[in-house]
Design a protein around this motif. Structure first.
Motif, PDB file in Angstrom:
ATOM      1  N   GLY A 152       0.811  -1.207   0.000  1.00  0.00           N
ATOM      2  CA  GLY A 152       0.000   0.000   0.000  1.00  0.00           C
ATOM      3  C   GLY A 152       0.842   1.253   0.000  1.00  0.00           C
ATOM      4  N   ARG A 153       2.036   1.162  -0.516  1.00  0.00           N
ATOM      5  CA  ARG A 153       2.928   2.317  -0.590  1.00  0.00           C
ATOM      6  C   ARG A 153       3.183   2.668  -2.050  1.00  0.00           C
ATOM      7  N   ILE A 154       3.438   3.971  -2.255  1.00  0.00           N
ATOM      8  CA  ILE A 154       3.682   4.489  -3.599  1.00  0.00           C
ATOM      9  C   ILE A 154       5.058   5.125  -3.636  1.00  0.00           C
ATOM     10  N   CYS A 155       5.793   4.881  -4.710  1.00  0.00           N
ATOM     11  CA  CYS A 155       7.127   5.454  -4.882  1.00  0.00           C
ATOM     12  C   CYS A 155       6.995   6.955  -5.154  1.00  0.00           C
ATOM     13  N   ALA A 171       7.074  18.706  -2.100  1.00  0.00           N
ATOM     14  CA  ALA A 171       6.005  18.016  -1.361  1.00  0.00           C
ATOM     15  C   ALA A 171       6.475  16.680  -0.797  1.00  0.00           C
ATOM     16  N   ILE A 172       7.560  16.140  -1.303  1.00  0.00           N
ATOM     17  CA  ILE A 172       8.060  14.855  -0.823  1.00  0.00           C
ATOM     18  C   ILE A 172       8.325  14.872   0.681  1.00  0.00           C
ATOM     19  N   ALA A 173       8.639  16.026   1.228  1.00  0.00           N
ATOM     20  CA  ALA A 173       8.933  16.125   2.661  1.00  0.00           C
ATOM     21  C   ALA A 173       7.670  16.244   3.510  1.00  0.00           C
ATOM     22  N   ASP A 174       6.510  16.355   2.900  1.00  0.00           N
ATOM     23  CA  ASP A 174       5.257  16.575   3.623  1.00  0.00           C
ATOM     24  C   ASP A 174       4.501  15.300   3.986  1.00  0.00           C
ATOM     25  N   TYR A 175       4.957  14.148   3.526  1.00  0.00           N
ATOM     26  CA  TYR A 175       4.163  12.929   3.639  1.00  0.00           C
ATOM     27  C   TYR A 175       4.539  12.034   4.808  1.00  0.00           C
ATOM     28  N   GLY A 176       5.362  12.517   5.714  1.00  0.00           N
ATOM     29  CA  GLY A 176       5.759  11.681   6.846  1.00  0.00           C
ATOM     30  C   GLY A 176       6.943  10.824   6.474  1.00  0.00           C
ATOM     31  N   PRO A 177       7.145   9.739   7.188  1.00  0.00           N
ATOM     32  CA  PRO A 177       8.340   8.948   6.892  1.00  0.00           C
ATOM     33  C   PRO A 177       8.276   8.337   5.501  1.00  0.00           C
ATOM     34  N   LEU A 178       9.434   8.272   4.867  1.00  0.00           N
ATOM     35  CA  LEU A 178       9.576   7.612   3.567  1.00  0.00           C
ATOM     36  C   LEU A 178      10.230   6.261   3.810  1.00  0.00           C
ATOM     37  N   ARG A 198      13.393  -0.083   6.189  1.00  0.00           N
ATOM     38  CA  ARG A 198      13.913   1.155   6.759  1.00  0.00           C
ATOM     39  C   ARG A 198      12.980   2.303   6.426  1.00  0.00           C
ATOM     40  N   SER A 199      12.902   3.259   7.339  1.00  0.00           N
ATOM     41  CA  SER A 199      12.154   4.475   7.055  1.00  0.00           C
ATOM     42  C   SER A 199      12.992   5.671   7.469  1.00  0.00           C
ATOM     43  N   PHE A 200      12.721   6.804   6.835  1.00  0.00           N
ATOM     44  CA  PHE A 200      13.489   8.014   7.083  1.00  0.00           C
ATOM     45  C   PHE A 200      12.551   9.210   7.195  1.00  0.00           C
ATOM     46  N   ALA A 201      12.775  10.034   8.205  1.00  0.00           N
ATOM     47  CA  ALA A 201      12.169  11.359   8.220  1.00  0.00           C
ATOM     48  C   ALA A 201      13.045  12.206   7.301  1.00  0.00           C
ATOM     49  N   VAL A 202      12.435  13.077   6.519  1.00  0.00           N
ATOM     50  CA  VAL A 202      13.158  13.865   5.528  1.00  0.00           C
ATOM     51  C   VAL A 202      13.054  15.351   5.870  1.00  0.00           C
ATOM     52  N   LEU A 218      23.239   4.745   0.017  1.00  0.00           N
ATOM     53  CA  LEU A 218      21.806   4.750  -0.313  1.00  0.00           C
ATOM     54  C   LEU A 218      21.529   5.097  -1.775  1.00  0.00           C
ATOM     55  N   ARG A 219      22.572   5.366  -2.552  1.00  0.00           N
ATOM     56  CA  ARG A 219      22.386   5.721  -3.966  1.00  0.00           C
ATOM     57  C   ARG A 219      21.509   4.673  -4.660  1.00  0.00           C
ATOM     58  N   GLY A 220      20.484   5.164  -5.353  1.00  0.00           N
ATOM     59  CA  GLY A 220      19.594   4.274  -6.104  1.00  0.00           C
ATOM     60  C   GLY A 220      18.409   3.750  -5.311  1.00  0.00           C
ATOM     61  N   VAL A 221      18.388   3.975  -3.998  1.00  0.00           N
ATOM     62  CA  VAL A 221      17.267   3.504  -3.190  1.00  0.00           C
ATOM     63  C   VAL A 221      16.023   4.322  -3.533  1.00  0.00           C
ATOM     64  N   ARG A 222      14.952   3.615  -3.856  1.00  0.00           N
ATOM     65  CA  ARG A 222      13.675   4.272  -4.149  1.00  0.00           C
ATOM     66  C   ARG A 222      12.903   4.413  -2.845  1.00  0.00           C
ATOM     67  N   LEU A 223      12.271   5.561  -2.676  1.00  0.00           N
ATOM     68  CA  LEU A 223      11.561   5.868  -1.435  1.00  0.00           C
ATOM     69  C   LEU A 223      10.052   5.875  -1.664  1.00  0.00           C
ATOM     70  N   HIS A 224       9.342   5.284  -0.736  1.00  0.00           N
ATOM     71  CA  HIS A 224       7.896   5.105  -0.837  1.00  0.00           C
ATOM     72  C   HIS A 224       7.196   5.756   0.349  1.00  0.00           C
ATOM     73  N   VAL A 225       5.930   6.091   0.139  1.00  0.00           N
ATOM     74  CA  VAL A 225       5.103   6.675   1.189  1.00  0.00           C
ATOM     75  C   VAL A 225       3.824   5.858   1.288  1.00  0.00           C
ATOM     76  N   ASP A 226       3.275   5.800   2.497  1.00  0.00           N
ATOM     77  CA  ASP A 226       1.990   5.125   2.659  1.00  0.00           C
ATOM     78  C   ASP A 226       0.951   5.809   1.779  1.00  0.00           C
TER      79      ASP A 226
END
Length: 169
Positions: free
Chosen positions: A5-8, A33-40, A47-51, A77-85
């Motif tokens: 249920g996460r989107i890149c 806006a990528i920083a507005d969605y909570g942890p990625l 793993r999750s990250f606050a941005v 972390l190069r190349g790691v794709r980040l997802h949000v709920d």
């Protein structure tokens, strides 16, 4: 959309500076806006990250990720794709859709015949194109316009295509 249920929403393009900043490529509009969605989350969800965005950099955004304090850690972390709920994303007007919500939909013609399934959504600057995987034959790119795709029914998992003459030949 991933099975969780996460989107890149972005990817780490590499390290920036010597104190653990990363070059963050955002797939959001606007990019900040990528920083507005909570942890990625990483794609595997381990793993999750606050941005926290720091500054614009060429073709990306400078960002700090919780727990990343060195250039080496950032470079790893190069190349790691980040997802949000999915639930963290804002709702859209009735005639707009997240690309991830379109992928996998069954595509039918106006008479109800199955044309294929949406494999991907491409945007090369002149408007979105739906890539349809067909039951037989090569994939087809369909312009995602109201005239050609008059119906999108996410609840039913389908869309209707009224193709211009010759598109599926």
């Amino acid at each position: 959309m991933t099975g969780t249920g996460r989107i890149c929403v972005g990817a780490i393009a590499g390290a920036f500076g010597v104190r653990g900043e990363v070059r963050l490529k955002s797939f959001c509009v606007p990019p900040e806006a990528i920083a507005d969605y909570g942890p990625l989350w990483t794609e595997d969800g381990t793993r999750s990250f606050a941005v926290r965005l720091t500054r614009p950099v060429a073709g990306a955004l400078g960002a700090r990720l919780d727990g990343i304090a060195t250039r080496e850690a950032a470079e790893a972390l190069r190349g790691v794709r980040l997802h949000v709920d999915r639930d963290a994303l804002p709702g859209l007007p009735d005639d707009e859709f997240y690309h991830a919500d379109l992928i996998g939909l069954a595509a039918h013609d106006t008479g109800g015949a199955l044309l294929g399934h949406v494999r991907a959504v491409h945007d090369h600057g002149a408007g979105d194109l739906l890539e349809l995987a067909r039951p037989r034959g090569p994939a087809v790119l369909v312009p995602f316009t109201r005239a050609i795709v008059p119906t999108v029914d996410l609840g039913a998992g389908r869309l209707v295509i009224d193709p211009p003459e010759g598109l599926f030949e």
